[in-house]
Design a protein around this motif. Structure first.
Motif: not given
Lengths: 178, 164, 548, 240
Positions: A146-148, A160, C32-33, C66-67, C207, C361, C367-368
């Motif tokens: 959800c953060g991304i 993301p 994912s990044s 996380c953002g 999450f 979120t 975000n995070g």
């Protein structure tokens, strides 16, 4: 399930057919090893189905029958379990898969627009595979990224903060004639 | 037809009511200020929509009469074929099953187009009372109509409200 | 394994600490990044710069923000801490040259940002610090010492007493007092008992558990082991959803490592206590977060809830008494044992003790994951830590508790975040999802989104949930398509009440919550979509059409 | 076994410990509606029609799975319960295609009977008209999924009483479907013993004897009762 026959289905045509199919495919052997590791326990059914899907890509009828015979479970029970959980697919998936996360965080950040764009481009609804078997479009109920948000998983790789444009570009690579 | 099973009660009834509109009454237009209307059948085509709205506007007490009006019943089985099946229904009825002159009747303003789906009357207009049954049996109709005539809100219970 | 051996490993690990530690987040989000590539590049660059003896390149779990990921934390031995944000694999060179005093244009984060500064970390204390795939890291910060203490200095009664006094309540959503649950399992007769950890974090927008499992798996295992000792169980199951492959693989590694050191298995710490943990992988069914459905799933069946009572604490897995808590609950245990019930109870409010992890979120700047003491005003989370809505928009509502929760409108942002206060507003604490919605959000669409979710996830066993959610969704669709009337809205409200009161399990009982809460605070949005009633229904005294 | 005393609708009753509210009520001639309960099978608490109010408990409890306790005060009827029961039945009618007029079980259907007993004279929810098929591949029996209410009685009869486990539920939610073996046509399911217990246990016209026409299908529960009682009391054990 207390009585156990040494030959679960003697003389049964379906049983014979499945075992013949299984004999000619090494993957069934590997699957049986997994079952053995779980001592063929009934409660290992879901683990076994996971392994089966990993090996074969999807759960076709003879595979489910094989699991049922080997675990000595009724076929109806195996089928009931396999269709209860979304993770199991009874149909073959496309060569590529694109899973759009539709969790709340992704949704409020426009995942629905991503799905819409992909549906229009691929001309399939989510949950379907293109007729040429190239791309399966799926949605997920939150992959916990959800953060991304919004997150999209392309062939197992999470990407993301996706926009419809990025998603279209990504699947564009798959659509090019090889 | 079940209505006719009321036998001699029909005579009593005739003395108390004036039938102003029905398939067997020679009236082209549904009149104003009707006290009670018993609607038979589900809403299947565009004419029905116009009709039920007219009925509602001009009637004090509207009754869904019989399972087709209350549930859609057999007439609604075509809904299971999914939305947009009207053409297939007509095709099946007038072409595939026809023995003479297979053709789909179509004439604007004369043959009303079918709706996407058949719906019970109360999905379109407000219905005051429901008389179930396929058909509602004569005693059931009698009990219902008698209560109405007495000026009561009809109360049917038990097997008198059985579907089917 | 004895305590002194344990401590020796910890000391050795601590002593081997290098001058600088480069921590790269290798949680699912940052991977994912491409943080996995970044991590490799950092190691290569450190080697190339000849800094291997001074710089440790460590894989860590989630740092929370996380953002802004991928994140790289830099710890200098003398205490200085730096943070890099949005780090790309190619930035490795620049970061390493920065360590040597060179210039670096990688975006720097602020370790003192309110997002971090306002947090109180118990559950996530080691997240982003320890290497989740290296048990020695966990031992170095005192890991498994609580288990040793519980096994050697405490008995069932005193552990349960401590948990009860700490005021810990189940973090899965309903907030049932953990001490009471543990006590019930301990008292339930039966030679065989089980401990089950619910890692089927299904709420969309949540999450927390994923990050705990990915970042600090041993913390959960240790909590489970202590619980097993307290209730008299020797077998544990960790039920993790299949959507979390990284969490599963890290748990597998953790279990293997703990077994190798004799911290799981037979005769733990040379006491008669045996405890084994097996992982069970879910297969994509939200309803399996419900405890009886989860147990059915562990038994290899369709995940259909069973009527309670009997509760799992009395009759659970294969009919045996079973202790079922979620990931975050177990993650609190070792700290409570180490530092005591009073210490734990000093955080939070009177009825909601300790801290809670939230996944912040949605339409929010920062975000995070955050961990905050219970009772903190929602405004502090949303505005100070989260930085409010981005792009000049304003916060309209905060959704807590996922599909079982509700939407808290902006005017109630001063509400303290605890079980009771959220309950009063018609929402729930839930497992910790906190999705912020801004003024562009259509609340009826949100209600429909959740209802579709519940409809798809209903197991189909009981009629109110199976057929009721379908009708509720249908009515919401009618409303959003501007085809509904006041009568339909009445029908919807009546169904909400019925489904809530008659459904078999928590999924159905809470499915109407998103509708009820949006109706409570944003009713006008529904009404604006309604059409005049053309059915000719008589109008009631209150001006509304009477439902027939 | 200790006896427990409780009241149902103000009437004092005494029953054996471990009995369910439903059993006790039925013994006291108090009718509680239900669709998924059938004597001799494990209760699943699925249809929610048997919900009752228990003084001191905010939640409504299903009578079939709630075990009695000393001093319990139970109410089986109230405006609220009636309302919920009615809604539950309406939801069922709207869910699939229940056309009583042309149903083999017309007049002998538990759903139909409950509907009129509970005062359902029309359904307020939009009918969904899903597309479901009819399986007539078995030589003696048929299954019309349109009339299935997913009570799972047939599954339990097949698993618990016959032990064949031919029947199970596939899918989930509103898409749930009763299947035979691997979702095969019933006639091809080789585990089926053609015992007919599933057919006899069905509350509606979903499972029927082939050849029955409208209103002809009467389910006979006595055979099930016979088997279950005999098994419970071990009547067929030879004491050689």
């Amino acid at each position: 399930m207390s009585a156990t026959l040494s030959h679960p289905n003697p003389g049964n045509a379906k049983y014979d057919r499945v075992m013949k199919v299984a004999a000619g495919d090494k993957r069934f052997k590997i699957l049986e090893v997994t079952m053995k590791k779980n001592q063929f326990r009934h409660d290992s059914l879901i683990e076994v189905l996971h392994k089966a899907q990993e090996l074969f890509g999807y759960l076709e009828d003879d595979l489910l029958r094989f699991v049922a015979y080997k675990l000595k479970l009724p076929p109806s029970r195996v089928y009931g379990v396999a269709t209860f959980y979304h993770f199991f697919s009874l149909k073959p998936q496309g060569k590529h898969t694109c899973v759009v996360c539709m969790g709340t965080a992704c949704y409020v950040k426009g995942a629905d627009k991503v799905v819409e764009a992909l549906q229009n481009k691929l001309k399939v609804k989510s949950g379907e595979t293109t007729p040429d078997g190239n791309v399966s479009l799926l949605t997920a109920r939150c992959i916990g990224a959800c953060g991304i948000a919004p997150a999209v998983t392309y062939d197992g790789q999470v990407s993301p903060k996706q926009t419809p444009e990025q998603a279209l570009e990504k699947i564009g690579q798959w659509l090019q004639p090889a | 037809m079940s209505f006719l099973d009321l036998d001699e009660f029909l005579i009593d009834l005739a003395a108390q009511v004036e039938v102003v509109y029905s398939p067997v009454v020679d009236a082209k237009e549904y009149p104003e200020n009707v006290d009670v209307c018993l609607i038979e059948g589900a809403i299947c085509n565009e004419d029905h929509i116009e009709m039920v709205h007219k009925i509602r506007a001009r009637t004090k007490i509207v009754v869904s009469f019989g399972d087709c009006a209350v549930t859609g019943n057999v007439t609604a089985i075509r809904n299971q074929l999914g939305l947009g099946n009207q053409e297939n229904v007509l095709q099946r009825a007038y072409v595939e099953a026809a023995q003479l002159n297979p053709c789909i009747p179509k004439l604007d303003g004369i043959v009303p187009p079918l709706l996407e789906r058949v719906i019970p009357v109360h999905e379109m207009i407000h219905v005051d009372h429901f008389l179930t049954g396929c058909p509602p049996s004569a005693p059931r109709i009698k009990s219902f109509v008698s209560q109405l005539l007495e000026g009561k809100a009809p109360q049917l219970t038990g097997t008198d409200i059985k579907f089917g | 394994m004895q305590l002194d051996e344990l401590k020796a490993i910890a000391e050795k690990k601590k002593a081997s600490a290098k001058k600088v530690c480069l921590r790269t987040c290798l949680s699912a989000g940052c991977i994912s990044s491409q943080s996995d590539v970044l991590h490799k590049n950092l190691a290569t660059e450190v080697k190339a710069a000849g800094l291997e003896n001074d710089v440790e390149v460590r894989r860590v779990g989630c740092m929370g923000f996380c953002g802004q990921g991928p994140l790289v934390g830099v710890d200098h031995k003398e205490g200085k801490e730096e943070l890099f944000e949005f780090v790309k694999p190619d930035d490795a060179k620049a970061i390493v040259s920065h360590l040597k005093g060179g210039a670096c244009d990688v975006q720097k984060g602020d370790p003192q940002h309110p997002f971090f500064a306002k947090q109180v970390k118990i559950v996530r204390a080691n997240g982003g610090i320890v290497d989740p795939e290296n048990i020695e890291d966990y031992l170095a910060i005192g890991g498994y010492q609580a288990l040793h203490h519980a096994l050697t200095e405490m008995n069932s009664e005193s552990i349960i007493d401590t948990i009860t006094k700490s005021g810990l309540r189940g973090r899965g959503g309903a907030g049932f007092p953990s001490g009471i649950k543990w006590g019930t399992v301990a008292k339930s007769p039966g030679a065989k008992k089980y401990v089950v950890c619910n890692g089927d974090e299904g709420d969309p927008g949540a999450f927390m558990d994923r990050s705990v499992l990915e970042s600090d798996p041993h913390l959960v295992l240790e909590g489970m082991a202590i619980a097993a000792h307290a209730v008299g169980a020797d077998q544990g199951f960790l039920y993790v959803r299949a959507e979390y492959p990284l969490a599963i693989s890290r748990l597998q590694i953790a279990i293997k490592q703990a077994k190798a050191l004799g911290l799981l298995g037979s005769g733990i710490f040379e006491t008669p206590f045996n405890f084994n943990v097996d992982i069970r992988i879910g297969a994509g069914a939200f309803v399996c977060g419900e405890e009886t459905a989860l147990l059915a799933s562990i038994e290899g069946e369709r995940g259909m809830p069973r009527p309670r009572p009997p509760f799992p604490a009395v009759k659970g897995l294969w009919g045996c008494p079973t202790l079922l808590n979620n990931v975050e609950t177990f993650a609190n245990i070792s700290a409570i044992i180490n530092k005591g019930a009073d210490w734990y109870a000093s955080f939070g409010t009177e009825k909601s003790k300790g801290t809670k992890v939230f996944a912040l979120t949605g339409k929010i700047k920062n975000n995070g994951l955050i961990e905050v003491p219970m009772g903190i005003p929602l405004r502090q989370i949303v505005e100070e830590m989260g930085g409010g809505a981005p792009d000049g928009h304003s916060v309209k509502s905060v959704q807590t508790g996922g599909p079982s929760g509700g939407c808290i409108p902006a005017e109630h942002l001063d509400t303290p975040v605890d079980y009771e206060s959220l309950g009063k507003l018609g929402s729930i604490m839930g497992s910790g999802g906190m999705v912020v919605m801004d003024d562009t959000t259509n609340m009826v669409e949100i209600a429909k989104f959740y209802m579709e979710f519940c409809m798809d996830e209903s197991c189909g066993k009981c009629i109110p949930c199976r057929a009721g959610t379908v009708q509720m969704f249908h009515l919401l669709e009618k409303i959003t398509q501007r085809k509904a009337t006041k009568r339909d809205l009445d029908k919807l409200e009546e169904l909400c009440d019925m489904v809530k009161n008659t459904s078999l399990c928590g999924l159905g009982q809470t499915a109407p919550n998103p509708i009820q809460s949006t109706l409570r605070f944003f009713r006008s949005e529904y009404e604006a979509l309604l059409q005049p009633d053309a059915t000719g229904a008589p109008v009631g005294a209150n001006g509304t059409a009477k439902a027939h | 076994m200790a006896a427990k005393t409780l009241t149902i609708n103000g009437q004092q009753v005494t029953a054996e410990e471990g009995a369910t509210v439903l059993q006790v009520a039925r013994d006291a001639k108090i009718n509680i509606p239900t669709l998924c309960h059938l004597d001799g099978m494990k209760d699943v608490g699925a249809c929610r029609l048997c919900i009752v109010e228990v003084v001191g408990t905010p939640k409504l409890l299903p009578a079939c799975t709630t075990v009695i306790a000393e001093g319990m005060e139970i109410k089986t009827e109230s405006d609220r319960l009636r309302k919920y029961r009615k809604m539950t039945l309406e939801l069922l009618f709207a869910e699939r295609n229940h056309v009583c007029a042309v149903c083999v079980a017309n007049g002998h259907c538990e759903l139909q009977t409950l509907a009129y007993e509970q005062g359902v004279d029309h359904v307020r929810y939009d009918y969904l008209f899903p597309k479901w098929g009819v399986d007539t591949t078995h030589e003696r029996f048929g299954m019309d999924h349109n009339r299935c209410i997913l009570c799972s009685r047939c599954v339990r009869a097949c698993v618990e009483i016959e032990g064949a486990a031919t029947k199970s539920i596939a899918g989930r939610g509103a898409k749930s479907k009763i299947i035979s073996d691997l979702n095969e046509p019933w006639g091809e399911a080789d585990s089926c013993t053609s015992c007919g217990k599933c057919v006899q246990s069905c509350p509606t016209g979903a499972l029927f004897n082939k050849g029955s026409t409208v209103a002809e299908m009467e389910h006979d529960r006595s055979h099930l009762d016979y088997v279950v009682t005999a098994r419970e009391k071990k009547l067929w054990v030879t004491h050689a």
